[in-house]
Design a protein around this motif. Structure first.
Motif, PDB file in Angstrom:
ATOM      1  N   UNK A  50      53.086   1.057  44.275  1.00  0.00           N
ATOM      2  CA  UNK A  50      51.875   1.872  44.415  1.00  0.00           C
ATOM      3  C   UNK A  50      50.638   1.082  44.013  1.00  0.00           C
ATOM      4  N   UNK A  54      47.647   0.626  46.833  1.00  0.00           N
ATOM      5  CA  UNK A  54      46.301   1.187  46.679  1.00  0.00           C
ATOM      6  C   UNK A  54      45.271   0.075  46.542  1.00  0.00           C
ATOM      7  N   UNK A  90      44.137   1.875  38.771  1.00  0.00           N
ATOM      8  CA  UNK A  90      45.549   2.068  39.105  1.00  0.00           C
ATOM      9  C   UNK A  90      46.444   1.649  37.946  1.00  0.00           C
ATOM     10  N   UNK A  92      45.670   1.890  34.819  1.00  0.00           N
ATOM     11  CA  UNK A  92      45.580   2.998  33.861  1.00  0.00           C
ATOM     12  C   UNK A  92      46.511   4.139  34.269  1.00  0.00           C
ATOM     13  N   UNK A  93      46.408   4.577  35.518  1.00  0.00           N
ATOM     14  CA  UNK A  93      47.205   5.713  35.975  1.00  0.00           C
ATOM     15  C   UNK A  93      48.695   5.399  35.893  1.00  0.00           C
ATOM     16  N   UNK A  96      50.083   4.990  32.400  1.00  0.00           N
ATOM     17  CA  UNK A  96      50.183   6.334  31.846  1.00  0.00           C
ATOM     18  C   UNK A  96      51.466   7.013  32.327  1.00  0.00           C
ATOM     19  N   UNK A  97      51.754   6.898  33.622  1.00  0.00           N
ATOM     20  CA  UNK A  97      52.910   7.598  34.193  1.00  0.00           C
ATOM     21  C   UNK A  97      54.229   6.989  33.747  1.00  0.00           C
TER      22      UNK A  97
ATOM     23  N   UNK B  85      33.880   8.476  43.125  1.00  0.00           N
ATOM     24  CA  UNK B  85      33.696   8.989  41.759  1.00  0.00           C
ATOM     25  C   UNK B  85      33.481  10.503  41.780  1.00  0.00           C
ATOM     26  N   UNK B 180      50.863   9.596  44.975  1.00  0.00           N
ATOM     27  CA  UNK B 180      50.258   9.069  43.748  1.00  0.00           C
ATOM     28  C   UNK B 180      49.698  10.211  42.907  1.00  0.00           C
ATOM     29  N   UNK B 184      51.320  11.672  39.373  1.00  0.00           N
ATOM     30  CA  UNK B 184      50.539  11.640  38.143  1.00  0.00           C
ATOM     31  C   UNK B 184      50.499  13.017  37.493  1.00  0.00           C
ATOM     32  N   UNK B 206      42.534  13.359  32.588  1.00  0.00           N
ATOM     33  CA  UNK B 206      41.881  12.067  32.838  1.00  0.00           C
ATOM     34  C   UNK B 206      42.657  11.210  33.834  1.00  0.00           C
ATOM     35  N   UNK B 207      43.960  10.959  33.619  1.00  0.00           N
ATOM     36  CA  UNK B 207      44.673  10.178  34.643  1.00  0.00           C
ATOM     37  C   UNK B 207      44.766  10.888  35.978  1.00  0.00           C
ATOM     38  N   UNK B 210      41.569  10.110  37.605  1.00  0.00           N
ATOM     39  CA  UNK B 210      41.571   8.703  38.008  1.00  0.00           C
ATOM     40  C   UNK B 210      42.457   8.479  39.226  1.00  0.00           C
ATOM     41  N   UNK B 211      43.582   9.191  39.294  1.00  0.00           N
ATOM     42  CA  UNK B 211      44.448   9.029  40.461  1.00  0.00           C
ATOM     43  C   UNK B 211      43.707   9.431  41.735  1.00  0.00           C
ATOM     44  N   UNK B 214      41.204   6.696  42.544  1.00  0.00           N
ATOM     45  CA  UNK B 214      41.839   5.498  43.105  1.00  0.00           C
ATOM     46  C   UNK B 214      42.203   5.692  44.563  1.00  0.00           C
TER      47      UNK B 214
END
Lengths: 291, 287
Positions: A50, A54, A90, A92-93, A96-97, B85, B180, B184, B206-207, B210-211, B214
């Motif tokens: 992923x 992306x 990406x 970060x996401x 996190x996951x 954003x 994605x 998340x 937050x994530x 962000x997902x 992205x």
């Protein structure tokens, strides 16, 4: 942040408010028989897939939208800033996951750094790196499969040394960039910090993602920013261009050196493991303090 | 990150440090009689309305300011990055606001994924999706009402396949993009994670935001980025041109497939529900 007051206590080390996990064994045959290891490998594969999909899609999309000869316009895409955000965001996401599943490495350099610090076993290290490289190849493969002509025309998102920069500059950029990333990873996962700062683990991915974002801002002009051997490898395999392969060694040697430097810096200077180990032999030997 | 050391207890599951909620019933008559249910539906409606209003307004504003034929300038406006954003940031804010009320879906694909994972009931899923679509229509309707000529001239913020991309490419982009996002969401709401990571639920949005951000960076050039059937539906209804409607199926089929894959991946690979179920049959030990 509470200052790190290293009180010279004569008492037993049990008073310490944190606990370092024991070093991971080099060969842990027990973990090979358990599902969590394979789940972690699958998670690393999917996360890297992923990540590449992306981020490379963002790179190709940006180049397509700013190509004046093909209907694009100046400032038409998300910009280089957007590309840096794609990479950092990406990470970060995905960290996190996958943090609770595989540790959220998504990067062979991070895996090697943690291996050098004895936080993952050799078997796990090798499997993670293979999964990350395969995931990267698949991620780039998806981008090429879905828009083959754009992919080939706009450089395939491959990492190459830009014109005007010599190999030493590129190597230096990769070394220092990876140092920043892996050093941030070590800081984010430090058990001492976890115990003292009322550390909220969910926030660890955020500085890691920002570290990737920062390094991309700095080194995109030089190498397109690798700092992730799987990312560079996946793009090189799918793009399969001579220059990308000629420069490929920079994107493995640099990150590995940077990761090793970060591991050394964190383990032996910031955590002073070696000094404490020497101390336990030099004085108070009879107490056998296991620092 | 603490490695996931899964200690296998000798008997029973009492030593497990987290508790999976029971699967949501398909039809829950009791919840239909409670105010909290309708409050959640209203929250989804308002959240989706605000989401579409802010984001589509950002899109139209950007196009106005960068239109050199109408007094705009090259590189005017917030840019495509700013649009991305707007989408990601609004999801973060709105999920934060509505997480405790409705679960903060704001997206039929998320609702569908959670339904497949048995985390919401069928009536709730249906009402959420209807509320989200109505909210999207109203949100875009506000944009059109307030600046009708600009709205129509600059494409109405509608999702459609860009020139140079095939239908398969658009569909794949929507599938993977929604994967994605929903993946998340599953990670952010995982009860196992909540118990082990001293998880602060307030930070889960937050994530997720962000997902969304992205995926918009990656797929705006292809489809303008749907990954949210309500968003695509609302814009298509108000803009009401043939091309958005021709491509509209991509923005329902793609996201729903992506959500289903994410639900499967999370439930059966990462949480290994299948393996554990098999194990419990195979051995009397109830591992």
């Amino acid at each position: 942040m509470a200052k790190d007051l290293d009180v010279n206590e004569s008492g037993p080390p049990a008073a310490r408010d944190y606990k370092d996990p024991p070093p991971a064994p080099f060969f842990d045959m027990e973990e090979l028989r358990k599902w969590p290891l394979y789940r972690a490998v699958i998670a690393e594969f999917v996360a890297t897939l992923l990540f590449l999909y992306v981020s490379i899609l963002t790179v190709i999309g940006y180049k397509a939208q700013t190509d004046a000869t093909a209907g694009g316009v100046d400032c038409g895409g998300v910009g280089i800033l957007g590309i840096a955000w794609a990479f950092g965001g990406m990470i970060f996401v995905l960290v996190y996951c996958t943090a609770g599943i595989s540790g959220g490495h998504i990067n062979p350099a991070v895996t090697v750094g943690l291996f050098l610090a004895r936080k993952v076993s050799l078997v796990r290290t090798v499997l993670y790196i293979v999964a990350q490289c395969l995931g990267a190849i698949c991620g780039c493969g998806f981008v090429k499969a879905f828009q083959s002509s754009y992919y080939t025309r706009y450089g395939g998102g491959a990492n190459e040394l830009a014109d005007g920069y010599n190999k030493g500059t590129g190597l230096g950029a990769e070394i220092i960039g990876t140092f920043v990333l892996v050093y941030t990873v070590f800081s984010a996962t430090d058990p001492k910090r976890n115990a003292r700062d009322s550390h909220v683990p969910v926030l660890a991915p955020l500085p890691i993602g920002f570290a990737v974002f920062m390094v991309h801002l700095a080194t995109i002009p030089i190498t397109g920013t690798g700092i992730n051997p799987a990312r560079s490898f996946g793009a090189a395999v799918i793009y399969n261009n001579e220059k990308a392969w000629d420069d490929q060694w920079i994107f493995w040697v640099g990150p590995m050196i940077g990761a090793a430097a970060a591991a050394f810096y964190h383990q032996f200077i910031l955590r002073a493991a070696a000094i404490k180990a020497l101390g336990s032999f030099g004085s108070f030997g009879s107490f056998r303090s296991f620092a």
